[in-house]
Design a protein around this motif. Structure first.
Motif, PDB file in Angstrom:
ATOM      1  N   ILE A  85      49.473  52.208  52.401  1.00 22.97           N
ATOM      2  CA  ILE A  85      49.254  53.061  51.229  1.00 22.97           C
ATOM      3  C   ILE A  85      49.507  52.270  49.950  1.00 22.97           C
ATOM      4  N   SER A  86      50.537  51.443  49.955  1.00 25.52           N
ATOM      5  CA  SER A  86      50.826  50.603  48.784  1.00 25.52           C
ATOM      6  C   SER A  86      49.693  49.608  48.543  1.00 25.52           C
ATOM      7  N   LEU A  87      49.128  49.061  49.609  1.00 28.57           N
ATOM      8  CA  LEU A  87      47.986  48.158  49.471  1.00 28.57           C
ATOM      9  C   LEU A  87      46.772  48.885  48.906  1.00 28.57           C
ATOM     10  N   GLN A  88      46.569  50.126  49.325  1.00 24.70           N
ATOM     11  CA  GLN A  88      45.451  50.908  48.793  1.00 24.70           C
ATOM     12  C   GLN A  88      45.591  51.121  47.295  1.00 24.70           C
ATOM     13  N   ARG A  89      46.796  51.365  46.834  1.00 20.46           N
ATOM     14  CA  ARG A  89      47.018  51.539  45.393  1.00 20.46           C
ATOM     15  C   ARG A  89      46.753  50.245  44.639  1.00 20.46           C
ATOM     16  N   ALA A  90      47.148  49.130  45.236  1.00 15.05           N
ATOM     17  CA  ALA A  90      46.850  47.838  44.620  1.00 15.05           C
ATOM     18  C   ALA A  90      45.342  47.615  44.552  1.00 15.05           C
ATOM     19  N   GLY A  91      44.634  47.976  45.618  1.00 18.32           N
ATOM     20  CA  GLY A  91      43.184  47.854  45.628  1.00 18.32           C
ATOM     21  C   GLY A  91      42.533  48.726  44.574  1.00 18.32           C
ATOM     22  N   TYR A  92      43.084  49.910  44.364  1.00 19.29           N
ATOM     23  CA  TYR A  92      42.562  50.799  43.319  1.00 19.29           C
ATOM     24  C   TYR A  92      42.684  50.143  41.945  1.00 19.29           C
ATOM     25  N   ILE A  93      43.845  49.545  41.661  1.00 15.52           N
ATOM     26  CA  ILE A  93      44.048  48.880  40.370  1.00 15.52           C
ATOM     27  C   ILE A  93      43.078  47.711  40.217  1.00 15.52           C
ATOM     28  N   LEU A  94      42.857  46.955  41.281  1.00 19.40           N
ATOM     29  CA  LEU A  94      41.899  45.847  41.221  1.00 19.40           C
ATOM     30  C   LEU A  94      40.482  46.368  40.962  1.00 19.40           C
ATOM     31  N   GLY A  95      40.127  47.474  41.581  1.00 21.39           N
ATOM     32  CA  GLY A  95      38.817  48.067  41.330  1.00 21.39           C
ATOM     33  C   GLY A  95      38.655  48.485  39.885  1.00 21.39           C
ATOM     34  N   VAL A  96      39.698  49.108  39.330  1.00 23.54           N
ATOM     35  CA  VAL A  96      39.680  49.486  37.917  1.00 23.54           C
ATOM     36  C   VAL A  96      39.572  48.242  37.033  1.00 23.54           C
ATOM     37  N   ALA A  97      40.252  47.171  37.435  1.00 22.99           N
ATOM     38  CA  ALA A  97      40.228  45.929  36.660  1.00 22.99           C
ATOM     39  C   ALA A  97      38.811  45.375  36.552  1.00 22.99           C
ATOM     40  N   PHE A  98      38.103  45.322  37.669  1.00 23.71           N
ATOM     41  CA  PHE A  98      36.743  44.786  37.644  1.00 23.71           C
ATOM     42  C   PHE A  98      35.791  45.714  36.896  1.00 23.71           C
ATOM     43  N   LEU A  99      35.999  47.018  37.016  1.00 25.09           N
ATOM     44  CA  LEU A  99      35.173  47.961  36.263  1.00 25.09           C
ATOM     45  C   LEU A  99      35.422  47.794  34.763  1.00 25.09           C
ATOM     46  N   ARG A 101      36.409  45.009  33.232  1.00 24.15           N
ATOM     47  CA  ARG A 101      35.786  43.762  32.789  1.00 24.15           C
ATOM     48  C   ARG A 101      34.280  43.941  32.642  1.00 24.15           C
ATOM     49  N   PHE A 102      33.660  44.716  33.545  1.00 22.39           N
ATOM     50  CA  PHE A 102      32.213  44.923  33.471  1.00 22.39           C
ATOM     51  C   PHE A 102      31.843  45.703  32.212  1.00 22.39           C
ATOM     52  N   THR A 103      32.562  46.795  31.953  1.00 17.07           N
ATOM     53  CA  THR A 103      32.241  47.592  30.761  1.00 17.07           C
ATOM     54  C   THR A 103      32.526  46.804  29.487  1.00 17.07           C
ATOM     55  N   ASN A 104      33.562  45.974  29.513  1.00 18.26           N
ATOM     56  CA  ASN A 104      33.862  45.159  28.348  1.00 18.26           C
ATOM     57  C   ASN A 104      32.734  44.155  28.092  1.00 18.26           C
ATOM     58  N   TRP A 105      32.213  43.573  29.183  1.00 12.26           N
ATOM     59  CA  TRP A 105      31.077  42.661  29.050  1.00 12.26           C
ATOM     60  C   TRP A 105      29.836  43.409  28.550  1.00 12.26           C
ATOM     61  N   LEU A 106      29.621  44.607  29.073  1.00  9.90           N
ATOM     62  CA  LEU A 106      28.446  45.389  28.712  1.00  9.90           C
ATOM     63  C   LEU A 106      28.443  45.733  27.223  1.00  9.90           C
ATOM     64  N   PRO A 110      24.598  41.177  23.323  1.00 10.01           N
ATOM     65  CA  PRO A 110      24.025  40.109  24.148  1.00 10.01           C
ATOM     66  C   PRO A 110      24.814  38.801  24.130  1.00 10.01           C
ATOM     67  N   ARG A 111      25.939  38.752  23.416  1.00  6.65           N
ATOM     68  CA  ARG A 111      26.634  37.475  23.247  1.00  6.65           C
ATOM     69  C   ARG A 111      27.694  37.199  24.290  1.00  6.65           C
ATOM     70  N   ALA A 112      27.987  38.154  25.140  1.00  2.46           N
ATOM     71  CA  ALA A 112      29.069  37.967  26.114  1.00  2.46           C
ATOM     72  C   ALA A 112      28.575  37.178  27.324  1.00  2.46           C
ATOM     73  N   THR A 118      34.554  38.091  35.376  1.00  4.29           N
ATOM     74  CA  THR A 118      35.546  37.562  36.321  1.00  4.29           C
ATOM     75  C   THR A 118      36.824  37.090  35.634  1.00  4.29           C
ATOM     76  N   LYS A 119      36.951  37.316  34.343  1.00 11.15           N
ATOM     77  CA  LYS A 119      38.159  36.929  33.618  1.00 11.15           C
ATOM     78  C   LYS A 119      39.384  37.623  34.220  1.00 11.15           C
ATOM     79  N   VAL A 120      40.459  36.875  34.387  1.00  9.01           N
ATOM     80  CA  VAL A 120      41.675  37.426  34.990  1.00  9.01           C
ATOM     81  C   VAL A 120      42.497  38.123  33.913  1.00  9.01           C
ATOM     82  N   ASP A 121      42.244  39.399  33.754  1.00  3.71           N
ATOM     83  CA  ASP A 121      42.938  40.203  32.758  1.00  3.71           C
ATOM     84  C   ASP A 121      44.246  40.728  33.345  1.00  3.71           C
ATOM     85  N   ILE A 122      44.981  41.467  32.533  1.00  6.44           N
ATOM     86  CA  ILE A 122      46.290  41.956  32.976  1.00  6.44           C
ATOM     87  C   ILE A 122      46.144  42.918  34.163  1.00  6.44           C
TER      88      ILE A 122
END
Length: 355
Positions: A85-99, A101-106, A110-112, A118-122
């Motif tokens: 269950i703790s691993l699942q919560r970590a996976g959720y945070i990683l999923g949010v992290a990539f989402l 980064r994607f929205t930030n890039w979007l 056009p300059r991003a 794939t930037k390693v954010d907090i």
């Protein structure tokens, strides 16, 4: 009264809100201040103070992880189940992290560059750290504090050594996730996950504290906090070091001690304020703290997005301060509206009653 456990922690919302304010002013000044003003005192001070935002968020994420593990101890008797269950919560945070980064890039098109995704954010650092520290869920609650402190010490102490290993041939993305470096805005495992580990230890202590002894826990937090700050300052000023090479602002264990000490002091200060000064009044700081992820997500898109490109690096210090106040105010309004809207939504119990 008996040994009544403390259940709610409004001071943590206030502390998280403080981290949000520190983060907003750091990012806003960084995005909008003119380049010729960045060597001056006001800008340097804004970035110096802003350096505490990430350690605070990671420290409090560790505390939240400890609270969740404590809850799992009561619900799940199988250690392997708690770990999963703790691993699942970590996976959720990683999923949010990539989402994120994607929205930030979007929003920066056009300059991003695509590397923004794939930037390693907090949040990436937080997710990876939570996955590693999920192993603490396998242990009894009584052992969790010692293991978390040990993990924090090992990660902090190893950071200067990891920095100067030969990483040639290792993929750049893996280096970004592991190796300390001078690049701004990246949060590798070493040394940043040490804050998460120390927060896990603090959270385990706070969660198990009984109401009658909670003030004693905060007193110890002040004493330990000052001790860590002074110890970190002392060791950082020694003319010799056990490390062949170490950079204070990048991989120094002394800086980690200082920042963990400051986090403990701020925790005690937030408790004092919310318990004896703020009472039950509406708190804009707690409003921000309760919606810290949403505020983090939206304010980054605002201050670094393409929409504000015409004023990026164009403002004076007073104008940047006004922009900071404006963004902060907007985030308070947004957070308050979100909480109000959630309060008006019918819960499943209300729906059943209506039926």
């Amino acid at each position: 009264m008996g040994n009544r456990l403390v259940k709610r922690f409004p001071f943590l919302d206030w502390m998280r809100g403080l981290a949000v304010v520190i983060m907003i002013q750091c990012h806003t000044f960084n995005s909008f201040t003119r380049m010729d003003l960045r060597g001056g005192g006001p800008y340097v001070l804004s970035q110096f103070i802003g350096g505490m935002a990430a350690p605070l968020f990671l420290f409090m994420a560790g505390m939240t992880t400890a609270f969740q593990m404590d809850s799992l101890d009561r619900r799940e008797h199988r250690p392997s189940r708690r770990w999963l269950i703790s691993l699942q919560r970590a996976g959720y945070i990683l999923g949010v992290a990539f989402l994120f980064r994607f929205t930030n890039w979007l929003f920066s098109v056009p300059r991003a560059p695509l590397t923004e995704i794939t930037k390693v954010d907090i949040l990436n650092c937080m997710g990876v750290g939570m996955a590693v520290l999920a192993a603490a869920a396998l242990l009894p609650a009584a052992s969790r504090v010692r293991i978390a402190v040990a993990a924090g010490v090992v990660i902090a102490a190893a950071s200067p050594l990891v920095t100067h290993l030969d990483w040639s041939g290792v993929p750049a993305l893996m280096q970004d996730y592991l190796v300390p470096g001078p690049r701004a805005g990246r949060f590798p495992f070493f040394p940043w996950v040490s804050y998460l580990a120390f927060g896990l230890a603090a959270g385990a202590v706070v969660k198990r504290a009984v109401a009658e002894r909670f003030e004693r826990v905060m007193q110890w937090s002040v004493l330990v906090g000052f001790a860590l700050v002074f110890a970190g300052q002392y060791f950082s000023n020694l003319p010799y070091s056990i490390y062949a090479k170490s950079d204070f602002w990048i991989d120094s264990p002394a800086l980690i001690l200082i920042r963990v000490g400051i986090s403990l002091l701020l925790m005690a200060g937030a408790y004092l304020w919310t318990e004896y000064c703020a009472n039950e009044r509406w708190s804009w700081m707690q409003i921000l703290g309760k919606n810290s992820l949403m505020v983090y997500w939206i304010h980054v898109m605002i201050v670094y997005g393409a929409v504000v490109r015409p004023i990026k690096r164009q403002l004076s210090i007073p104008q940047a301060a006004l922009a900071t106040a404006t963004v902060t105010g907007a985030m308070v309004v947004l957070s308050a509206a979100w909480i109000w809207w959630k309060g008006r939504r019918p819960t499943p119990r209300r729906l059943r009653a209506a039926a």
